[in-house]
Design a protein around this motif. Structure first.
Motif, PDB file in Angstrom:
ATOM      1  N   GLN A   1       0.833  -1.202   0.000  1.00 24.95           N
ATOM      2  CA  GLN A   1       0.000   0.000   0.000  1.00 24.95           C
ATOM      3  C   GLN A   1       0.870   1.254   0.000  1.00 24.95           C
ATOM      4  OE1 GLN A   1      -2.426  -0.721   3.443  1.00 24.95           O
ATOM      5  NE2 GLN A   1      -3.989  -1.841   2.298  1.00 24.95           N
ATOM      6  N   GLU A   2       1.952   1.240   0.773  1.00 30.45           N
ATOM      7  CA  GLU A   2       2.858   2.388   0.804  1.00 30.45           C
ATOM      8  C   GLU A   2       3.461   2.629  -0.578  1.00 30.45           C
ATOM      9  OE1 GLU A   2       4.332   1.751   5.420  1.00 30.45           O
ATOM     10  OE2 GLU A   2       5.800   1.670   3.819  1.00 30.45           O
ATOM     11  N   VAL A   3       3.846   1.545  -1.240  1.00 37.84           N
ATOM     12  CA  VAL A   3       4.433   1.672  -2.581  1.00 37.84           C
ATOM     13  C   VAL A   3       3.406   2.243  -3.540  1.00 37.84           C
ATOM     14  CG1 VAL A   3       5.267   0.356  -4.562  1.00 37.84           C
ATOM     15  CG2 VAL A   3       6.197  -0.102  -2.307  1.00 37.84           C
ATOM     16  N   GLU A   4       2.177   1.732  -3.469  1.00 35.95           N
ATOM     17  CA  GLU A   4       1.138   2.232  -4.356  1.00 35.95           C
ATOM     18  C   GLU A   4       0.875   3.723  -4.092  1.00 35.95           C
ATOM     19  OE1 GLU A   4      -1.380  -1.910  -4.922  1.00 35.95           O
ATOM     20  OE2 GLU A   4      -2.153  -0.379  -3.597  1.00 35.95           O
ATOM     21  N   GLU A   5       0.815   4.110  -2.837  1.00 37.53           N
ATOM     22  CA  GLU A   5       0.607   5.514  -2.495  1.00 37.53           C
ATOM     23  C   GLU A   5       1.771   6.367  -2.996  1.00 37.53           C
ATOM     24  OE1 GLU A   5      -1.898   4.528   1.585  1.00 37.53           O
ATOM     25  OE2 GLU A   5      -0.046   5.650   1.727  1.00 37.53           O
ATOM     26  N   LEU A   6       2.975   5.857  -2.824  1.00 34.09           N
ATOM     27  CA  LEU A   6       4.159   6.581  -3.278  1.00 34.09           C
ATOM     28  C   LEU A   6       4.135   6.753  -4.797  1.00 34.09           C
ATOM     29  CD1 LEU A   6       6.874   7.809  -2.468  1.00 34.09           C
ATOM     30  CD2 LEU A   6       7.889   5.544  -2.732  1.00 34.09           C
ATOM     31  N   ILE A   7       3.806   5.692  -5.505  1.00 35.43           N
ATOM     32  CA  ILE A   7       3.750   5.744  -6.970  1.00 35.43           C
ATOM     33  C   ILE A   7       2.671   6.737  -7.408  1.00 35.43           C
ATOM     34  CG2 ILE A   7       3.103   4.431  -9.039  1.00 35.43           C
ATOM     35  CD1 ILE A   7       4.543   2.021  -7.733  1.00 35.43           C
ATOM     36  N   ASN A   8       1.502   6.666  -6.769  1.00 35.87           N
ATOM     37  CA  ASN A   8       0.420   7.597  -7.119  1.00 35.87           C
ATOM     38  C   ASN A   8       0.834   9.037  -6.842  1.00 35.87           C
ATOM     39  OD1 ASN A   8      -1.287   5.582  -8.001  1.00 35.87           O
ATOM     40  ND2 ASN A   8      -2.241   5.286  -6.010  1.00 35.87           N
TER      41      ASN A   8
ATOM     42  N   GLU B   1       1.148  11.921  -9.637  1.00 39.71           N
ATOM     43  CA  GLU B   1       0.381  13.157  -9.500  1.00 39.71           C
ATOM     44  C   GLU B   1       1.309  14.374  -9.595  1.00 39.71           C
ATOM     45  OE1 GLU B   1      -2.702  15.569  -9.497  1.00 39.71           O
ATOM     46  OE2 GLU B   1      -2.851  13.389  -9.596  1.00 39.71           O
ATOM     47  N   ARG B   2       2.465  14.293  -8.942  1.00 39.89           N
ATOM     48  CA  ARG B   2       3.424  15.411  -9.021  1.00 39.89           C
ATOM     49  C   ARG B   2       3.931  15.589 -10.449  1.00 39.89           C
ATOM     50  NH1 ARG B   2       7.378  13.875  -4.530  1.00 39.89           N
ATOM     51  NH2 ARG B   2       5.864  12.361  -3.889  1.00 39.89           N
TER      52      ARG B   2
ATOM     53  N   MET C   1       3.926  18.649 -15.485  1.00 40.29           N
ATOM     54  CA  MET C   1       3.669  18.681 -16.930  1.00 40.29           C
ATOM     55  C   MET C   1       2.673  19.801 -17.256  1.00 40.29           C
ATOM     56  SD  MET C   1       5.573  16.478 -18.393  1.00 40.29           S
ATOM     57  CE  MET C   1       4.846  16.210 -19.976  1.00 40.29           C
ATOM     58  N   LYS C   2       1.642  19.956 -16.394  1.00 43.00           N
ATOM     59  CA  LYS C   2       0.675  21.027 -16.604  1.00 43.00           C
ATOM     60  C   LYS C   2       1.362  22.385 -16.502  1.00 43.00           C
ATOM     61  CE  LYS C   2      -3.430  18.609 -14.878  1.00 43.00           C
ATOM     62  NZ  LYS C   2      -4.411  18.537 -13.780  1.00 43.00           N
TER      63      LYS C   2
END
Length: 151
Positions: free
Chosen positions: A113-120, A124-125, A130-131
């Motif tokens: 879960q930590e890895v998934e949160e970190l990847i997300n 997002e950053r 990019m924006k």
């Protein structure tokens, strides 16, 4: 720089997950070996109990001395007690191992879960950057167009 840092953190978390999975596999192997050893000991004790029971029956039928009979009964009780003690010890070890496995699995899930949160978070950053870059590029193009139009 932040992306590299996030990638390093991701690699570290994945490495921890792999270590935990390896530990879990080793614990499972150990559990299997301990179960096999306990089963061999149980069989040996059972065989001994059966042999003593057979001897006791022979003593009864041949009507040997009372002391031999009592001695065999005592040995039988001792073996039964040893078997019960071994079974309790085995059950305790199995329960401890189950707890360790459960704990390891929970840790793996938490790390996942930590890895998934970190990847997300990293994704997002990156989207935000990019924006911002696209917005800056559009502003630069408009500014250049205004400069060219002004000349």
């Amino acid at each position: 720089e932040q992306v590299e840092k996030n990638e390093e953190e991701k690699v570290e978390v994945e490495s921890r997950i792999l270590r935990l999975e390896q530990e879990l596999k080793e614990l499972e192997k150990t559990s299997i070996l301990e179960k096999e050893e306990a089963e061999r000991e149980r069989k040996m004790i059972t065989d001994t109990v059966e042999e003593n029971s057979r001897k006791l029956q022979e003593l009864r039928t041949t009507d040997k001395s009372f002391e031999e009979l009592e001695s065999s009964k005592f040995q039988l009780r001792q073996l039964e007690k040893a078997f019960q003690d071994e079974k309790l010890n085995f059950d305790r070890q199995e329960a401890e191992l189950d707890e360790e496995i459960q704990s390891s699995l929970e840790m793996v899930v938490e790390h996942k879960q930590e890895v998934e949160e970190l990847i997300n978070s990293v994704l997002e950053r990156q989207r935000e950057r990019m924006k911002q870059a696209l917005s800056l590029s559009q502003s630069s193009v408009l500014h250049l167009a205004n400069l060219i139009g002004a000349k």
